[in-house]
Structure formats: structure tokens, C-alpha cells
Design an enzyme around this catalytic site. Structure first.
Site, short mmCIF file in Angstrom:
data_model
loop_
_atom_site.label_atom_id
_atom_site.label_comp_id
_atom_site.label_asym_id
_atom_site.label_seq_id
_atom_site.Cartn_x
_atom_site.Cartn_y
_atom_site.Cartn_z
N TYR A 63 0.82 -1.21 0.00
CA TYR A 63 0.00 0.00 0.00
C TYR A 63 0.86 1.27 0.00
O TYR A 63 0.81 2.09 -0.93
CB TYR A 63 -0.95 -0.05 1.20
CG TYR A 63 -1.76 1.19 1.45
CD1 TYR A 63 -2.39 1.87 0.41
CD2 TYR A 63 -1.92 1.68 2.75
CE1 TYR A 63 -3.15 3.00 0.66
CE2 TYR A 63 -2.68 2.80 3.00
CZ TYR A 63 -3.29 3.46 1.95
OH TYR A 63 -4.05 4.58 2.20
N LEU A 75 5.19 -10.36 -3.06
CA LEU A 75 3.77 -10.40 -3.48
C LEU A 75 2.89 -11.25 -2.56
O LEU A 75 1.81 -11.69 -2.97
CB LEU A 75 3.64 -10.87 -4.94
CG LEU A 75 4.25 -9.92 -5.98
CD1 LEU A 75 4.09 -10.47 -7.40
CD2 LEU A 75 3.64 -8.51 -5.91
N GLY A 127 1.50 -7.79 -1.35
CA GLY A 127 1.59 -6.74 -2.36
C GLY A 127 0.84 -7.13 -3.63
O GLY A 127 0.36 -8.26 -3.78
N THR A 139 6.58 3.11 12.95
CA THR A 139 5.16 3.26 13.26
C THR A 139 4.94 3.91 14.62
O THR A 139 5.77 3.75 15.54
CB THR A 139 4.47 1.88 13.25
OG1 THR A 139 3.17 2.00 13.84
CG2 THR A 139 5.23 0.85 14.08
N TYR A 191 4.10 -6.59 17.07
CA TYR A 191 4.27 -5.77 15.86
C TYR A 191 5.07 -4.50 16.18
O TYR A 191 6.11 -4.22 15.57
CB TYR A 191 2.90 -5.41 15.26
CG TYR A 191 3.00 -4.31 14.23
CD1 TYR A 191 3.70 -4.52 13.04
CD2 TYR A 191 2.43 -3.05 14.46
CE1 TYR A 191 3.83 -3.50 12.11
CE2 TYR A 191 2.56 -2.03 13.53
CZ TYR A 191 3.26 -2.26 12.37
OH TYR A 191 3.40 -1.23 11.45
#
Ligand code: UDP
Length: 331
Positions: free
Chosen positions: A11, A33, A36, A117, A141
Site C-alpha cells: 500500500y 507479493l 503486495g 510506526t 508488531y
């Protein structure tokens, strides 16, 4: 500059690839991928379909491409899954990043832009969040992203690596021409779920909690347009010219927006009702997360073009209207 974009079919990575081209740079993409989309990357961009978990493959790509800069977006980002399957997150977000850095240093590539993040801050005591706010992630995460930040801090003085670690708040929206946009499976983010509920392509939205200590009882977040995020990555290049330079930036607009305000924006933009009901709080959601983006604005001369929720939602809406099934390549 020649820029190797790891995770360039995802994204945020795919929006960055297009912004790099627009700014006259030469992106080259490596992406496995798994999440993605091949169609998110222009056909004119060289594409390596490889997994960063394979050190020999990434070494060969680095040797062949010899980029000036590596941008690293490739990571898993489902908070809940990181709790139930932490090894998957340490493997992909930490170990694979180590392979990338190893290959970079071996081949004399020493400029790195890292996707970090606001999840590294955990449940903050004070808002807005500055770059110096305490980082206490509350899930694997966020921890894996902080682990990489710490790895970078150690590498910079030891190796001369220069890096920018960009801590995203809530990436949202889609390209202005609606050619690329957000297509996650599974989808857990508020804006695509609210749009899908309005379109009738997804179930009614559950609003996770309406008893938070916020003005309307729902959580506050800092939604930042994905193209604005992308432009900050390119602006960060200027900070990488000194060997060993370490740079941390919080990337948000600084505007807190509640879940109910997001729903209202979707209804205004679409002219449709968002079917929604209140549900219990989602585990691990802090009541409010928004950035003090003064440092990025000052040091990077970064001025987000989108500073309120409606135009961000409008961009997302145009994408979801033009591509109701996303890229149409779901496995
Ligand atoms: N949210 C919600 N319903 C949903 C998905 C999200 O109420 O189906 C809320 C969530 O609790 C949070 C905000 O929307 O307060 C943004 O969540 P999202 O998952 O988009 O991003 P996060 O802030 O968790 O990274």
C-alpha cells in the site's frame, strides 16, 4: 537517485514508487507479493519478485542494482496476528530486515529509509507524540519495529549507515488519479471498512468502543494521506548525506479525528449511510494517538497537502468506487 524499494508493491510502498518517479528518481522494486500487488507497480519499473527472508537472493539483488538508497516498507502489520504468531513477525520484520542491512553494508549501500510506526509508542501518557516520547510497544508488531530502530541506532556509528526512521500514524487515502489504493486481505482498517459498509460490499461497521475519554467517546487517530507520507520519504533523502546520520520523524498531520468523524466524512463524501453499531473496545487500542509533526515540518520542509479527514476519505472513496474488488488478484 536509484532507490531500491523493498515492499514496493504494498500500500504505502507503491504510492512511494509513483512519487519517486514523479520526483525524477529511479525506483526498483523487490516484493514477494504475499500481500503486495503486481498491478500496483508501473510496468516500466524493474521488479524483483523475491522474499527478503532469503539472504542469497537479497545479496544478489543488491550486488546487481547497487542502489543509492534503500527504502524498506516490507513488513507484516496485523497487530492481532503478531500476538498469536510472534515468530512470523520477528522473522519477517526483524530477521529479514537484518538480511537487507547486511547486504547493503556488504555492497557499500549506506542510505536507508525505514517504515516505522506510532505503534512503537504503545499506550502513551501524553499527547501529541513527539519524537522523544517514550517508546513502550504493547504488542510484538510494535516491538519488532522498535527492535529495528534500535538495530539502526547501533549500526549508524559502527558502520557509517545513515538512516531515517519514519513513524507513520494512520496511513489513509489513495493516489489522486485513483489508479492505486488500499487493498488488504484481510482488511482491518477503519476507512476501507466504513467505505465497504456504505457500498454494501462489506458488513455493517462495528465501532470499537464508545466509552473512551475523548470528546465523543470513540478513539482519536491521526489520519495522514499516503501520498503525503510518500513525499516525506523523498524529503528525508536530504538528511542522509552525512555518514552515520540518525533521523527519527513522526509523520502525521497532528489533527486528531474520532471514529465517528471518519464515519461522518464517509457519509458526506459518498452521500450514503454507513450502517454501523457500537461494539466493545478492541484489545490494545489506545484512546488517542496523534503526532506532533513539528520536527518533520521544520527539518524536512514537509507540508502535508491533506490536513483534514474529508479529502483523505474522498481519495479513498474514488479508489474504492473505481476498483470495487481492489486489484482483483486475491488468492
Ligand atoms: N475501528 C473501528 N472499527 C473497525 C476498525 C477500526 O471502530 O472495524 C477503530 C479502531 O478501534 C481505531 C480506529 O478505528 O480506534 C482506527 O483503527 P485502524 O485499524 O484503522 O488503525 P489503527 O489505529 O489500529 O492502526
Amino acid at each position: 537517485m536509484k532507490v531500491l524499494v523493498a515492499g514496493g508493491a504494498g500500500y504505502i510502498g507503491s504510492h512511494c514508487v509513483r512519487q519517486l518517479i514523479a520526483a525524477g528518481h529511479e525506483p526498483v522494486v523487490v516484493d514477494n507479493l504475499v500481500y503486495g500487488h503486481r498491478a500496483a507497480v508501473p510496468a516500466t519499473v524493474r521488479f524483483h519478485c523475491n522474499d527478503l527472508g532469503h539472504p542469497d537472493a537479497i545479496d544478489a539483488i543488491m550486488a546487481a542494482e547497487k542502489p543509492d538508497v534503500v527504502m524498506h516498507f516490507a513488513a507484516f502489520a496485523y497487530v492481532g496476528e503478531s500476538v498469536t504468531n510472534p515468530l512470523k513477525y520477528y522473522q519477517n520484520n526483524v530477521a529479514a530486515t537484518l538480511h537487507v542491512l547486511e547486504a547493503m553494508l556488504k555492497h557499500g549501500v549506506n542510505k536507508f529509509v525505514f517504515s516505522s510506526t506510532c505503534a512503537t509508542f504503545g499506550i502513551p501518557e501524553k499527547m501529541p507524540l513527539t519524537e522523544d516520547s517514550p517508546q513502550k510497544p504493547i504488542n510484538p508488531y510494535g516491538q519488532t519495529k522498535l527492535d529495528v530502530e534500535n538495530m539502526l541506532k547501533a549500526l549508524a556509528p559502527a558502520t557509517g549507515l545513515s538512516f531515517a526512521s519514519l513513524r507513520y500514524f494512520n496511513a489513509a487515502g489513495a493516489s489522486e488519479d485513483a489508479v492505486i489504493g488500499e487493498d488488504h486481505e484481510p482488511e482491518s482498517h477503519l476507512i476501507p471498512l466504513a467505505i465497504g459498509a456504505a457500498q454494501g460490499s462489506r458488513p455493517a461497521l462495528q465501532i470499537f468502543g464508545n466509552d473512551y475519554p475523548t470528546p465523543d467517546g470513540t478513539c482519536l487517530r491521526d489520519y495522514v494521506h499516503v501520498d503525503d507520507l510518500s513525499r516525506a520519504h523523498i524529503a528525508a533523502f536530504a538528511k542522509l548525506t552525512t555518514p552515520g546520520s540518525q533521523n527519527f520523524y513522526n509523520l502525521g498531520t497532528g489533527t486528531p479525528t474520532s471514529v465517528l468523524e471518519v464515519i461522518k466524512a464517509v457519509e458526506t463524501v459518498s452521500g450514503l449511510k454507513v450502517p454501523a453499531s457500537f461494539a466493545p473496545r478492541r484489545a490494545g487500542d489506545p484512546p488517542a494517538l496523534y503526532a506532533d509533526a513539528t520536527k518533520a515540518r521544520r527539518d524536512l520542509n514537509w507540508t502535508p497537502k491533506f490536513t483534514s479527514i474529508e479529502p483523505i476519505v474522498a481519495a479513498a472513496w474514488r479508489w474504492h468506487q473505481s476498483k470495487p474488488k481492489g486489484y482483483g488478484d486475491r488468492k
